[in-house]
Design a protein around this motif. Structure first.
Motif, PDB file in Angstrom:
ATOM      1  N   SER A  35       0.833  -1.217   0.000  1.00 51.45           N
ATOM      2  CA  SER A  35       0.000   0.000   0.000  1.00 51.45           C
ATOM      3  C   SER A  35       0.861   1.258   0.000  1.00 51.45           C
ATOM      4  N   ARG A  40       3.268   6.494  -2.535  1.00 55.36           N
ATOM      5  CA  ARG A  40       4.448   6.932  -3.299  1.00 55.36           C
ATOM      6  C   ARG A  40       4.040   7.354  -4.717  1.00 55.36           C
ATOM      7  N   ALA A  89       0.209  11.271   2.706  1.00 56.09           N
ATOM      8  CA  ALA A  89      -0.483  10.253   3.503  1.00 56.09           C
ATOM      9  C   ALA A  89      -1.115  10.823   4.766  1.00 56.09           C
ATOM     10  N   ARG A  95      -6.257   9.618   1.823  1.00 61.37           N
ATOM     11  CA  ARG A  95      -6.464   8.259   2.352  1.00 61.37           C
ATOM     12  C   ARG A  95      -7.845   7.747   1.918  1.00 61.37           C
ATOM     13  N   ARG A 121       0.831   0.906   6.806  1.00 60.75           N
ATOM     14  CA  ARG A 121       0.871   1.515   8.140  1.00 60.75           C
ATOM     15  C   ARG A 121      -0.451   1.340   8.896  1.00 60.75           C
ATOM     16  N   ASP A 122      -1.549   1.183   8.133  1.00 59.66           N
ATOM     17  CA  ASP A 122      -2.881   1.184   8.766  1.00 59.66           C
ATOM     18  C   ASP A 122      -3.721   0.005   8.283  1.00 59.66           C
ATOM     19  N   ARG A 171      10.479  10.482   9.445  1.00 63.28           N
ATOM     20  CA  ARG A 171       9.320   9.922   8.744  1.00 63.28           C
ATOM     21  C   ARG A 171       8.478   9.057   9.701  1.00 63.28           C
ATOM     22  N   ASP A 175       4.640   9.682  10.674  1.00 66.52           N
ATOM     23  CA  ASP A 175       3.630   8.645  10.429  1.00 66.52           C
ATOM     24  C   ASP A 175       2.915   8.235  11.728  1.00 66.52           C
ATOM     25  N   ARG A 178       0.581  11.583  13.161  1.00 61.25           N
ATOM     26  CA  ARG A 178      -0.482  12.270  12.403  1.00 61.25           C
ATOM     27  C   ARG A 178      -1.843  11.900  13.009  1.00 61.25           C
TER      28      ARG A 178
HETATM   29  O1   DC Z   1       6.109   1.808   3.218  1.00 57.89           O
HETATM   30  P1   DC Z   1       6.652   3.008   2.429  1.00 57.89           P
HETATM   31  O2   DC Z   1       7.934   3.552   2.956  1.00 57.89           O
HETATM   32  O3   DC Z   1       6.707   2.724   0.966  1.00 57.89           O
HETATM   33  O4   DC Z   1       5.536   4.159   2.637  1.00 57.89           O
HETATM   34  C1   DC Z   1       5.725   5.471   2.165  1.00 57.89           C
HETATM   35  C2   DC Z   1       4.874   6.429   3.010  1.00 57.89           C
HETATM   36  O5   DC Z   1       3.486   6.184   2.747  1.00 57.89           O
HETATM   37  C3   DC Z   1       5.041   6.282   4.505  1.00 57.89           C
HETATM   38  O6   DC Z   1       5.965   7.210   5.046  1.00 57.89           O
HETATM   39  C4   DC Z   1       3.682   6.516   5.071  1.00 57.89           C
HETATM   40  C5   DC Z   1       2.736   6.292   3.940  1.00 57.89           C
HETATM   41  N1   DC Z   1       1.882   5.094   4.108  1.00 57.89           N
HETATM   42  C6   DC Z   1       0.735   5.251   4.855  1.00 57.89           C
HETATM   43  O7   DC Z   1       0.500   6.309   5.434  1.00 57.89           O
HETATM   44  N2   DC Z   1      -0.129   4.207   4.965  1.00 57.89           N
HETATM   45  C7   DC Z   1       0.119   3.040   4.381  1.00 57.89           C
HETATM   46  N3   DC Z   1      -0.757   2.042   4.506  1.00 57.89           N
HETATM   47  C8   DC Z   1       1.317   2.856   3.647  1.00 57.89           C
HETATM   48  C9   DC Z   1       2.185   3.911   3.535  1.00 57.89           C
END
Ligand code: DC
Length: 224
Positions: A35, A40, A89, A95, A121-122, A171, A175, A178
């Protein structure tokens, strides 16, 4: 149609969650979605259009115009795009724009697969709170920065490791803090710390943690 089997893999940047998610998907014959690539791709679309990743209107336009065929492209793997991805994000409307695609992927995994693995992340907290199995992957920041340094070096990009560590910490902090869908371990997710594990050992540990639930759910599906 019976419910698809879902493995949610959340965790910090460069924790190894993506590699584990891919290997779990290959092991069970499930579909896989990173995701993070969606955020990205959104960031890349904004940057390419000359927009501001922190601006909600620019960011939503980016989310609506992502080109999924670029998901495997190295252009989305740079740190600049990673930072911008973290910015887009944090915007609720972004989102929301990406939510249906992610839930649709889990409800009907491509290729008629009986299940899906999604990392991010979620996933275990917001996208699929009732996932069959949930992992939360983490590792000590210095080790994650070192892995990232090695990965970039492999792509021919020379970076200062201390600088990478600072970016990674920033970062993660963004994350986790937020207000919308922050990175947090779901109460029913199992923590896997990959700091002192090789990739193979981390995969073996991940498999041991999720297998009982996944095998059980697959059997239930067959019984139907
Ligand atoms: O996993 P990654 O480093 O490719 O993710 C890039 C950014 O995207 C990360 O800093 C936070 C966001 N992200 C998010 O908020 N929710 C997700 N499910 C996946 C990534």
């Amino acid at each position: 149609m019976s419910k698809s089997v879902v493995i949610a893999v959340d965790g910090t940047a460069a924790s190894g969650k993506g590699t584990l998610a891919k290997r779990l998907a290959a092991h069970f014959g499930f579909a896989h979605l990173d995701s993070g690539a969606l955020y990205r791709l959104t960031a890349l679309a904004v940057l390419q259009a000359g927009g501001d990743p922190a601006d909600p209107a620019d960011a939503v336009r980016g989310a609506q115009t992502i080109d999924l065929s670029l998901a495997g492209d190295l252009a989305i793997r740079t740190d600049k795009v990673g930072q911008a991805a973290s910015q887009v994000a944090a915007i609720g409307a972004v989102r929301q724009a990406l939510l249906d695609f992610q839930r649709g992927f889990l409800a009907s995994p491509p290729g008629g697969s009986p299940g899906a693995v999604m990392d991010g992340r979620d996933i275990g907290t917001v996208i699929s709170p009732d996932a069959t199995a949930k992992l939360y992957v983490d590792a000590r920041p210095e080790l994650r920065a070192h892995r990232r340094w090695l990965e970039l070096k492999g792509m021919g990009i020379e970076r200062d490791e201390q600088g990478l560590l600072a970016e990674l910490n920033a970062r993660d902090a963004a994350d986790k803090s937020r207000p919308i869908s922050p990175l947090v371990q779901a109460p029913d997710a199992v923590l896997l710390d990959t700091s002192d594990l090789s990739i193979d050992a981390a995969f073996a540990a991940a498999l041991a943690l999720v297998s009982p639930r996944i095998e059980g759910a697959l059997k239930d599906r067959h019984r139907g």
